[in-house]
Design an enzyme around this catalytic site. Structure first.
Site, PDB file in Angstrom:
ATOM      1  N   LYS A   1       0.836  -1.211   0.000  1.00 15.32           N
ATOM      2  CA  LYS A   1       0.000   0.000   0.000  1.00 15.32           C
ATOM      3  C   LYS A   1       0.869   1.258   0.000  1.00 15.32           C
ATOM      4  CE  LYS A   1      -3.924  -2.344   2.179  1.00 15.32           C
ATOM      5  NZ  LYS A   1      -4.692  -2.648   3.405  1.00 15.32           N
TER       6      LYS A   1
ATOM      7  N   GLN B   1      -4.761  -1.736   9.796  1.00 17.73           N
ATOM      8  CA  GLN B   1      -4.706  -3.023   9.105  1.00 17.73           C
ATOM      9  C   GLN B   1      -5.284  -4.129   9.982  1.00 17.73           C
ATOM     10  OE1 GLN B   1      -3.755  -3.341   5.888  1.00 17.73           O
ATOM     11  NE2 GLN B   1      -4.064  -5.558   5.880  1.00 17.73           N
TER      12      GLN B   1
ATOM     13  N   ASP C   1     -11.047   3.031   4.380  1.00 15.60           N
ATOM     14  CA  ASP C   1     -11.400   1.613   4.230  1.00 15.60           C
ATOM     15  C   ASP C   1     -12.915   1.447   4.045  1.00 15.60           C
ATOM     16  OD1 ASP C   1      -9.387  -0.349   4.243  1.00 15.60           O
ATOM     17  OD2 ASP C   1      -9.031  -0.119   6.396  1.00 15.60           O
TER      18      ASP C   1
HETATM   19  N1  GUN Z   1      -7.145  -6.814   6.077  1.00 19.38           N
HETATM   20  C1  GUN Z   1      -7.524  -7.485   4.964  1.00 19.38           C
HETATM   21  N2  GUN Z   1      -8.105  -6.648   4.075  1.00 19.38           N
HETATM   22  C2  GUN Z   1      -8.097  -5.424   4.639  1.00 19.38           C
HETATM   23  C3  GUN Z   1      -8.540  -4.152   4.187  1.00 19.38           C
HETATM   24  O1  GUN Z   1      -9.092  -3.974   3.096  1.00 19.38           O
HETATM   25  N3  GUN Z   1      -8.337  -3.123   5.070  1.00 19.38           N
HETATM   26  C4  GUN Z   1      -7.752  -3.292   6.291  1.00 19.38           C
HETATM   27  N4  GUN Z   1      -7.617  -2.235   7.065  1.00 19.38           N
HETATM   28  N5  GUN Z   1      -7.328  -4.467   6.716  1.00 19.38           N
HETATM   29  C5  GUN Z   1      -7.495  -5.521   5.896  1.00 19.38           C
END
Ligand code: GUN
Length: 290
Positions: free
Chosen positions: A52, A96, A119
């Site tokens: 990311k 996350q 998110d």
């Molecule tokens: N863990 C797995 N997918 C995601 C996501 O799209 N966002 C976040 N914050 N954690 C994740």
């Protein structure tokens, strides 16, 4: 069979975002800023966060990672979130997932300012999505919608089976596909671990979206000819014959299923990069909304 190439689609999206960031900077603005909060040392999470931040570099965003150790208390995390909410230099942030067991995920999500919740996990943003109002849509279902849109895949009147009912993938996916939009207007069934007659149900799917988290779960005998198959699965498995040592494996038995499909995604060049591109789109939106 045609591959739904999330890698090249996401490259195109990043290019579009980079052009907008160039314009912002050349007119004297500061770059959008995304923060990722990472707790603990889970290899998959570390990897996702690294990708990311690399994406942010590529499009010209500022990015930072707040890495907290596994023993961090819930309160410390909530305090960090409060600081991020208040920091006007930060446009959006993510925490996350998954979190360590001692931290309550709902409490954490509820603490995030919905205006910075890129998110799209907060109740306000989920509610707006349900109502079709402007919002941040959860990155994975949004990325899948974008993939369907860019490949001009017809969803109207189709039967779409979504395997998995998580808050961040299965449930929003089902809502988005059933809405009166393009893509959308599908007839959607959500299936899960308690669904009876899963194989027979999958055989009725024109579009099958698999987000169940079990490697190779969907086999060729569960897919009718001509189905569009989208594989959301990304389970890290140990494999010493592979360069990374930990390749990601999907929920679909790709080699045997692919020949029955009209379109199919592959892991990891399908949904994964589209998810990350959606996060960038949401971050740019958060910046522009200010
Ligand atoms: N863990 C797995 N997918 C995601 C996501 O799209 N966002 C976040 N914050 N954690 C994740």
């Amino acid at each position: 069979m045609q591959l739904l190439d999330g890698k090249s689609c996401s490259q195109q999206i990043r290019q579009e975002i980079a052009e907008q960031v160039d314009q912002i900077k050349s007119s004297g603005g500061r770059a959008p800023h995304l923060v990722a909060v990472l707790i603990g040392n889970d290899g998959a999470s570390q990897n996702y966060v690294a990708m990311k931040t690399r994406d942010c570099d590529e499009v010209g965003f500022n990015s930072s990672v707040i890495h907290m150790n596994n023993a961090t208390t819930e309160q410390k995390l909530l305090d960090t979130i409060a600081e991020l909410n208040a920091d006007s230099d930060i446009d959006g942030f993510i925490v996350q997932l998954p979190l360590p067991q001692h931290i309550n995920e709902s409490k954490v999500i509820l603490a995030i300012d919905p205006k910075k919740d890129v998110d799209g996990f907060c109740p306000e943003n989920v509610g707006n999505m349900n109502l079709g109002l402007p919002t941040f849509i959860s990155a994975t279902p949004n990325g899948i919608m974008e993939l369907l849109r860019r490949y001009d895949i017809k969803t109207e009147g189709k039967h779409c089976v979504v395997l998995g009912r998580s808050n961040i993938v299965g449930t929003p996916m089902a809502i988005l596909l059933s809405r009166n939009t393009k893509p959308g207007n599908a007839t959607v069934t959500i299936a899960h671990s308690r669904t009876k007659g899963l194989k027979e149900l999958c055989l009725t799917a024109d579009i099958l979206i698999v987000a169940i988290g079990k490697t190779g779960f969907v086999t060729a005998d569960m897919v009718k000819k001509g189905t569009v198959v989208i594989d959301v699965g990304q389970t890290r498995v140990s494999d010493t014959t592979r360069k990374s040592g930990f390749p990601n494996v999907g929920d679909v038995d790709f080699e045997n299923v692919k020949n029955k499909c009209s379109y199919i995604t592959y892991v990891t060049g399908g949904v994964g990069p589209m998810t990350r591109a959606s996060l960038l789109q949401n971050t740019l939106k958060a910046y522009q909304r200010k």
